[in-house]
Each structure stands twice: as C-alpha cells, then as structure tokens.
Design a protein around this motif. Structure first.
Motif, mmCIF file in Angstrom:
data_model
loop_
_atom_site.group_PDB
_atom_site.id
_atom_site.type_symbol
_atom_site.label_atom_id
_atom_site.label_comp_id
_atom_site.label_asym_id
_atom_site.label_seq_id
_atom_site.Cartn_x
_atom_site.Cartn_y
_atom_site.Cartn_z
ATOM 1 N N ALA A 3 67.705 0.063 -27.463
ATOM 2 C CA ALA A 3 68.926 0.513 -28.141
ATOM 3 C C ALA A 3 69.879 1.163 -27.140
ATOM 4 C CB ALA A 3 68.568 1.498 -29.254
ATOM 5 N N ARG A 4 71.140 0.740 -27.159
ATOM 6 C CA ARG A 4 72.209 1.264 -26.303
ATOM 7 C C ARG A 4 71.924 1.070 -24.819
ATOM 8 N NH1 ARG A 4 70.942 4.694 -30.111
ATOM 9 N NH2 ARG A 4 69.820 6.067 -28.677
ATOM 10 N N ALA A 5 71.009 0.127 -24.475
ATOM 11 C CA ALA A 5 70.709 -0.118 -23.061
ATOM 12 C C ALA A 5 71.824 -0.922 -22.402
ATOM 13 C CB ALA A 5 69.379 -0.859 -22.932
ATOM 14 N N SER A 6 72.046 -0.658 -21.131
ATOM 15 C CA SER A 6 73.045 -1.407 -20.369
ATOM 16 C C SER A 6 72.405 -2.510 -19.528
ATOM 17 C CB SER A 6 73.818 -0.458 -19.455
ATOM 18 O OG SER A 6 72.923 0.249 -18.603
ATOM 19 N N ALA A 7 71.092 -2.473 -19.333
ATOM 20 C CA ALA A 7 70.349 -3.487 -18.592
ATOM 21 C C ALA A 7 68.868 -3.233 -18.821
ATOM 22 C CB ALA A 7 70.680 -3.455 -17.097
ATOM 23 N N GLY A 8 68.044 -4.230 -18.541
ATOM 24 C CA GLY A 8 66.622 -4.040 -18.750
ATOM 25 C C GLY A 8 65.815 -5.141 -18.107
ATOM 26 N N GLY A 9 64.519 -5.035 -18.282
ATOM 27 C CA GLY A 9 63.623 -6.041 -17.737
ATOM 28 C C GLY A 9 62.213 -5.815 -18.226
ATOM 29 N N GLY A 10 61.351 -6.773 -17.909
ATOM 30 C CA GLY A 10 59.961 -6.657 -18.312
ATOM 31 C C GLY A 10 59.065 -7.442 -17.376
ATOM 32 N N LYS B 1 51.762 -4.867 -17.552
ATOM 33 C CA LYS B 1 52.524 -5.092 -18.781
ATOM 34 C C LYS B 1 53.427 -3.882 -18.992
ATOM 35 C CE LYS B 1 48.169 -6.849 -19.672
ATOM 36 N NZ LYS B 1 46.852 -6.311 -19.295
ATOM 37 N N PHE B 2 54.702 -4.036 -18.685
ATOM 38 C CA PHE B 2 55.633 -2.934 -18.922
ATOM 39 C C PHE B 2 57.040 -3.491 -19.038
ATOM 40 C CE2 PHE B 2 55.492 -3.427 -14.336
ATOM 41 C CZ PHE B 2 56.800 -3.220 -13.911
ATOM 42 N N SER B 3 57.913 -2.716 -19.661
ATOM 43 C CA SER B 3 59.332 -3.070 -19.753
ATOM 44 C C SER B 3 60.157 -1.814 -19.552
ATOM 45 C CB SER B 3 59.652 -3.724 -21.101
ATOM 46 O OG SER B 3 59.219 -2.929 -22.173
ATOM 47 N N TRP B 4 61.377 -1.989 -19.075
ATOM 48 C CA TRP B 4 62.256 -0.859 -18.796
ATOM 49 C C TRP B 4 63.674 -1.154 -19.270
ATOM 50 C CZ3 TRP B 4 60.924 -4.482 -15.216
ATOM 51 C CH2 TRP B 4 61.971 -5.118 -14.532
ATOM 52 N N VAL C 186 66.486 6.209 -18.075
ATOM 53 C CA VAL C 186 65.609 5.030 -18.139
ATOM 54 C C VAL C 186 64.556 5.266 -19.215
ATOM 55 C CG1 VAL C 186 63.851 3.682 -16.926
ATOM 56 C CG2 VAL C 186 65.927 4.398 -15.726
ATOM 57 N N ARG C 187 64.350 4.247 -20.032
ATOM 58 C CA ARG C 187 63.223 4.256 -20.975
ATOM 59 C C ARG C 187 62.198 3.230 -20.496
ATOM 60 N NH1 ARG C 187 65.636 4.635 -27.159
ATOM 61 N NH2 ARG C 187 66.452 6.764 -26.991
ATOM 62 N N LEU C 188 60.944 3.651 -20.432
ATOM 63 C CA LEU C 188 59.865 2.812 -19.915
ATOM 64 C C LEU C 188 58.777 2.698 -20.969
ATOM 65 C CD1 LEU C 188 58.843 1.381 -17.286
ATOM 66 C CD2 LEU C 188 57.698 3.533 -16.718
ATOM 67 N N VAL C 189 58.386 1.460 -21.294
ATOM 68 C CA VAL C 189 57.296 1.205 -22.241
ATOM 69 C C VAL C 189 56.176 0.539 -21.453
ATOM 70 C CG1 VAL C 189 56.596 0.107 -24.394
ATOM 71 C CG2 VAL C 189 58.962 0.894 -24.115
ATOM 72 N N THR C 190 55.056 1.202 -21.345
ATOM 73 C CA THR C 190 53.945 0.735 -20.511
ATOM 74 C C THR C 190 52.668 0.717 -21.335
ATOM 75 O OG1 THR C 190 54.984 1.848 -18.631
ATOM 76 C CG2 THR C 190 52.708 1.122 -18.345
#
Length: 386
Positions: free
Chosen positions: A22-29, A104-107, A114-118
């Motif tokens: 939500a409201r991210a300007s860029a990301g990856g996984g 396995k992670f996404s940012w 930065v929000r990080l899901v690991t």
C-alpha cells in the motif's frame, strides 16, 4: 516487527504482502520457487496491481531448483510483456548440486521507509495460502513470516543490502533471463515431478502390515489435466517437421485456446536421450490445420505399414505448457506393441482415413511398452522440496 503463523486454508502471507505494498513507490521480491497459480495470485492483489498500473517499478527473482516449471516461467514472461519497462523478472540459476536457492522475501519502498515481509512461504498457492478449500483442492501450507517497517538509516541499510546482493548476482551471472536455455531445461525437468500424497481409502479396512496406502499423485498446486497425460497419435504425411494432430489433440491435450500460445517441447529419442528444449507457438493456420512444429519428424522417413498404419507421435504433458515427445516409425521394433493402444486401422474415407489417437496414462503406456524411454515420463516423489 510483527510475527505471524499461517494456517492451511488462509491467505495471511498474501494479505500481508499486499498490505505492505500500500502506497509503495517501488518494490520487489525473491522467492525460491514459483508456480503459475502463485504468480497469478500475487499480481492480482489490489495494491500490487495498483503499483504496476501506476508504472511503479517491481522486480522479481525466482529460483528453479524445484517446483518452478515451464507454465510458471511462460506466464511470468507474459506478465513482464504486459508491464513492459515496469515489471522485471530474473531467474536465479546455479550449478551447485548440493545447494538449494531458498530465500523468500519481498520489499516495498514508501519514500524513505521500507516494509519487508520475510518468511517461509514460496510464490505458490500453497505457500501463499488459500482463502477457501475447494473440494479436492490442496489447502495450503503451514507457514510463518514477519513484517518489518524500517525508517531512516535502518531502511537505507536494508535497501543497500538488497541492491548490493542483486548487483553482485548479476555480475556473477546467476541472475538469468526467463528465456535462457539452461532455465528452460531446468523448468522442463521440474515439470516432470509428481508429488505423491497418502490418502485414506474410503470405508476400507485398515491396511495390513506392510501394505501400501492409496497414493494420489498430482503436479504442484493441485493441477488436474483435462485428459490423461500421454497422447498416442498417428501422424499423416505433412510438410517437413509438421505433425497434423487434429482439433482434439491440439486443444484438449496441448491447450490451444483460439489464439497464439507459447509452449515448451522437448524431443526424447527412442534410446532415451533428450534434445534441447524448444519454445514453439500453438496456432491454427488459415486452412484450419491443427498442426504442431516438431522438428525431429524431418529427419525420419515416412513409411507406411502393410495395413496403412502410420508413424506415431507419443507426447507426455508435464505441466499445462511443457511437453516431451518421441516418434515411433512403423519400422521401429516397438511399433506393434504401442499401436495396440489405438485399436484397428479404420477404413478409408475417400482418399484418406481418420488418424488413430488415444489419451492414456503412463501406466497404460508402460503396460504395452515396458522399455519406454524413462526421460519421456514423469517422476513421482513424496515431497515437493529437495
């Protein structure tokens, strides 16, 4: 930091990733394994879809040590083409037989934050979870993951670490294009795997000591094919390298749906040697000929049997978009045995006759052809990960 356990039948990981976007300007996984269902679910999430539609960059890395098959790669390639210049995807490929690529992670960037899901969940339906358990569907995995929101120097350090890793892997040559020939070979091999699960026998007495339980075997993510996995079909005489398969084989078996569709095919010789994987297009020409480009036919003589029997193509559906095949000429020692699956040669209808075909299981094929090339058939394993 928030720590979460995911139970089978829930989509907590998928929901957490979408909330982080939500409201991210860029990301990856980065995910060790991916399936078509997992990729589709991931990019269907509202916040991730919104990112791409707003032309905000997303980069995805997937591994191919297991699970990730041709169907996943081809679907991911279609998503990259759809979001050209916005979505980028690479495959982590290595040649260390005793090591497995397993992160396995996404940012997601939000300005300077930065929000990080690991966690443990892969980019598969079972890894991401399922919101509902359909009859007969696999309900998902037990997974665990954490969500971290980082600010200031901590966020800067986290992104620097991710960027350094990506830059280093590109320099090392481990991040490959989706259409890299080595990646295609590995994906084809992954498509051969069938994951066995022990299922109880309904209203049956307990198994006697040493007896085998019933085994349900299916590809990853519970895919079910619309036909048995083996096609045995006569091929009429066509232009060099073409196999006229007819409507039913091209649509029901190979998956042609009315428009061009890329699939992977791989020839396996009668002495069990696989050739390189080839990407080809499924299509129907203006004359409504349901043909497939199978290059290996070109190197064979087109002989007829005394009863007008024809050359056979035997194709195995590994996943919904990858196939292995071999050709059995009428002069081959195996021909008579394999042709039993097709029944008698039909009579002529004018100047031609219908080509015989059958959709059978691996067991059916092996029952008439015990020496069938091993590399033509799927493999069974009791666990989805190495």
């Amino acid at each position: 930091m928030t720590f979460v356990f995911q139970q089978p039948g829930t989509t907590k990981l998928l929901e957490a990733i979408d909330a982080a976007a939500a409201r991210a300007s860029a990301g990856g996984g980065v995910f060790a394994f991916a399936s078509r269902g997992g990729i589709e679910a991931f990019f269907a999430q509202p916040n991730i879809a919104r990112m791409l539609n707003r032309r905000q960059q997303f980069q995805l890395i997937v591994g191919v040590d297991a699970i990730t098959n041709a169907e996943a790669l081809l679907f991911l390639g279609e998503k990259v083409a759809q979001y050209d210049g916005i979505l980028s995807a690479k495959v982590f490929f290595h040649e260390h037989p005793r090591s497995t690529f397993h992160p396995k992670f996404s940012w997601f960037r939000q300005g300077g934050n930065v929000r990080l899901v690991t966690g443990s969940g892969n980019l598969t339906m079972r890894g991401l979870g399922q919101s509902a358990i359909a009859s007969g569907a696999q309900p998902g995995n037990w997974e665990a993951f954490s969500i971290q929101s980082m600010h200031g120097d901590e966020a800067t350090a986290a992104m620097a670490g991710i960027d350094e890793w990506l830059t280093g892997q590109l320099a090392a040559g481990t991040l490959c294009a989706l259409d890299d020939a080595r990646v295609r070979e590995r994906a084809m091999a992954n498509g051969r795997m069938r994951f066995a699960a022990v299922t109880p026998r309904a209203r049956a007495p307990a198994h006697p000591a040493g007896a085998a339980a019933d085994i349900e075997v299916a590809p990853v993510d519970g895919i079910r094919f619309s036909t048995p996995e083996i096609l045995v079909r006569e091929i009429p005489r066509n232009r060099t390298g073409q196999a006229d398969l007819g409507r039913k084989a091209l649509t029901d078996f190979f998956g042609y749906e009315g428009s061009e569709k890329k699939v992977f095919v791989q020839y396996v010789s009668l002495d069990n040697l696989p050739k390189p994987v080839e990407p080809i297009l499924l299509f129907v020409n203006q004359s409504k000929n349901y043909r497939l480009e199978l290059r290996e036919i070109a190197g064979l003589n087109y002989d007829l049997g005394d009863d007008d029997s024809r050359m056979l193509v035997i194709a195995t559906k590994l996943d919904l978009r990858s196939f292995r095949y071999t050709i059995v000429p009428v002069t081959a020692p195996e021909y008579t045995a394999v042709a039993q699956l097709l029944g008698a040669v039909p009579p002529m209808r004018g100047r031609s006759r219908p080509m015989r075909e059958a959709f059978v299981s691996s067991t059916d094929l092996q029952s008439v052809w015990p020496g069938v090339p091993d590399n033509l058939l799927p493999l069974e394993t009791s666990t989805p990960e190495p």
